[in-house]
Write a protein that holds these residues in place. Structure first.
Motif, short mmCIF file in Angstrom:
data_model
loop_
_atom_site.label_atom_id
_atom_site.label_comp_id
_atom_site.label_asym_id
_atom_site.label_seq_id
_atom_site.Cartn_x
_atom_site.Cartn_y
_atom_site.Cartn_z
N LEU A 363 0.82 -1.21 0.00
CA LEU A 363 0.00 0.00 0.00
C LEU A 363 0.86 1.26 0.00
O LEU A 363 0.46 2.29 -0.56
CB LEU A 363 -0.94 -0.01 1.21
N PHE A 364 2.03 1.20 0.59
CA PHE A 364 2.94 2.35 0.52
C PHE A 364 3.41 2.55 -0.93
O PHE A 364 3.49 3.69 -1.41
CB PHE A 364 4.16 2.13 1.42
N GLY A 365 3.71 1.46 -1.63
CA GLY A 365 4.12 1.57 -3.02
C GLY A 365 3.04 2.19 -3.88
O GLY A 365 3.32 3.07 -4.72
N ILE A 366 1.78 1.77 -3.69
CA ILE A 366 0.68 2.34 -4.46
C ILE A 366 0.45 3.80 -4.08
O ILE A 366 0.23 4.65 -4.96
CB ILE A 366 -0.61 1.52 -4.22
N SER A 367 0.53 4.12 -2.79
CA SER A 367 0.36 5.51 -2.36
C SER A 367 1.45 6.40 -2.94
O SER A 367 1.18 7.53 -3.36
CB SER A 367 0.39 5.58 -0.82
N ALA A 368 2.68 5.88 -2.98
CA ALA A 368 3.79 6.64 -3.56
C ALA A 368 3.57 6.88 -5.05
O ALA A 368 3.83 7.96 -5.57
CB ALA A 368 5.11 5.91 -3.32
N LEU A 369 3.10 5.85 -5.76
CA LEU A 369 2.84 5.97 -7.20
C LEU A 369 1.78 7.04 -7.46
O LEU A 369 1.95 7.90 -8.35
CB LEU A 369 2.40 4.63 -7.77
N LEU A 370 0.70 7.01 -6.71
CA LEU A 370 -0.38 7.98 -6.90
C LEU A 370 0.08 9.40 -6.56
O LEU A 370 -0.28 10.37 -7.24
CB LEU A 370 -1.59 7.60 -6.05
N PHE A 371 0.89 9.53 -5.51
CA PHE A 371 1.35 10.85 -5.11
C PHE A 371 2.31 11.43 -6.15
O PHE A 371 2.20 12.60 -6.52
CB PHE A 371 2.04 10.78 -3.74
N VAL A 372 3.24 10.64 -6.63
CA VAL A 372 4.21 11.13 -7.61
C VAL A 372 3.51 11.50 -8.92
O VAL A 372 3.79 12.53 -9.53
CB VAL A 372 5.30 10.07 -7.87
N ARG A 373 2.56 10.65 -9.36
CA ARG A 373 1.84 10.93 -10.59
C ARG A 373 0.94 12.16 -10.47
O ARG A 373 0.58 12.77 -11.49
CB ARG A 373 0.99 9.72 -10.99
#
Length: 434
Positions: A363-373
């Protein structure tokens, strides 16, 4: 064969249904524009009826979700000052129902089901695009790229990014082997090809960045919690220094040059400027949720013409924060940014402090992806998008205690480990039964 209804809503016991529901959701999110509004009903059909089976388990305590619903409620309330009230009312209700479905999914899916269902769902979307996709010519930069069955190469790239991240998570973090290992391998290859064919710089760069961050956090998770925090602080300081040095050293222009981009990001800097100017017209509460890009309004008509958008729809400012500021003002921007940061740092805290780190890592990986995008795309503020669905799933997981986040099997293992530690000789119960 009779199937117990409870098995459909019990995390860890509903793998088959969870994977099916996520495949339906991914496909609807990707191609509802092609198949029409009827396809949206399929999305509702796989999640909302679960409430009838066990509403307490499926819905939970919505009092704990106040901060999660804050932006959604404000978006709905913006109908009272919207420049296009009808558009805002419809879009607000759609977004609200979409968030409710995401929170239902959060309650009934464990991290294994969410990950494997996402691998299967993203794989199905990419396969459809490869079978029925087309190439588009971009008049802004003069390039021809594969857009699949989408209208934008960036959307194809986003699903490819999700396929890579979830396939990596399934194999490396969750240790999937056998059939699922083969599935992840095939989906990973399809995703890599789509990333290459789409030539989406945003998707490629964010995927590489998130994979690098996730691998680093995976290494941290192998250490004791106290050591993780110290090492993370040191790595974060080193990372910030490296990024600043790279920016001043011209690394950004070099990276953009690899993708055939210039410092204007194919007109995005101009678009961002126009968005900021539009936001200043109503900086506190905005013009209303989804009330800017409305046909007949002079400013969006001008931008559609300047950016060769013949359909006069499906366009945005290519920046989540600017888009939120225009539509919902500073209040909405604050609420949405708070939600993104809560997901990012909430799951980061869990990775650094919890002994069971598989779910927090994914979930941290997905949260990071959404935040960066969020700095270059719009993935989380519209209904029926996989980005907003995953954002609210990740946010909802932060409200659940460990005992509810772990599957019954994991709880039995954890409980058995605790009992053996307290009473290693097995002479009677280590603590009284209640």
């Amino acid at each position: 064969m009779k199937i117990a209804k409870a098995s459909l809503v019990t995390p860890g016991e509903n793998l088959a249904y969870g994977v099916f529901a996520l495949m339906v959701s991914y496909f609807v999110f990707a191609y509802s524009g092609r198949f029409g509004q009827v396809s949206i009903l399929l999305y509702y059909a796989v999640w909302l009826p679960l409430v009838l089976i066990d509403y307490r388990r499926v819905l939970g305590n919505y009092g704990k979700y106040t901060w999660i619903f804050a932006f959604t409620v404000f978006a709905c309330l913006s109908v009272f000052w919207s420049a296009s009230p009808g558009t805002t009312a419809r879009a607000g209700l759609q977004y609200l129902s979409h968030v409710i479905c995401a929170l239902i999914a959060m309650r009934v899916l464990d991290i294994k089901t969410l990950t494997l269902g996402s691998v299967a769902g993203a794989g199905l979307v990419l396969l459809y695009s490869l079978l029925f996709g087309v190439y588009h010519f971009d008049p802004l930069d003069g390039t021809v790229s594969f857009v699949g069955a989408f209208a934008s190469k960036n959307q194809l790239g986003f699903y490819a990014s999700l396929a890579v991240v979830f396939s990596f998570a399934a194999v490396v973090m969750l240790g999937q082997r056998g059939l699922w290992l083969a599935v992840c391998g095939v989906v990973g290859v399809l995703a890599a090809y789509c990333l290459h064919a789409s030539q989406s710089a945003t998707s490629v760069l964010t995927t590489v960045a998130v994979l690098g961050i996730t691998i680093g956090m995976r290494i941290f998770s192998l250490l004791p919690p106290k050591s993780r925090k110290l090492l993370f602080i040191a790595a974060a300081v080193f990372g910030v220094i490296t990024v600043i040095s790279a920016v001043y050293g011209g690394a950004i222009d070099s990276v953009l040059g690899v993708f055939g981009k210039d410092s204007t990001l194919t007109g995005r800097t101009y678009l961002w400027q126009q968005g900021i100017e539009a936001a200043m017209a109503s900086p506190v509460i905005g013009v209303g949720y989804q009330a800017y890009w409305v046909q007949g309004f002079s400013e969006p008509e001008r931008l559609w013409e300047e950016f060769f958008i013949g359909s006069r729809s499906g366009f945005h400012f290519h920046n989540t924060f600017i888009e939120a500021m225009v539509e919902t003002g500073g209040v909405g921007l604050f609420l949405l940014t708070g939600l993104l940061l809560a997901c990012l740092f909430g799951h980061l805290k869990r990775v650094l402090s919890e002994s069971e780190s598989s779910e927090p890592l994914v979930l941290f990986g997905i949260s990071a992806l959404l935040f960066v995008r969020a700095f270059a795309e719009i993935d989380v503020i519209f209904p029926y998008q996989i980005g907003s669905f995953l954002l609210y799933v990740a946010a909802g997981k932060l409200t659940m205690p460990v005992s509810q986040r772990l599957t019954p099997h994991a709880l039995r293992i954890k409980d058995g480990t605790l009992r053996s530690m307290i009473n290693p000789l097995g002479a009677g119960p280590a603590y009284p039964h209640r």
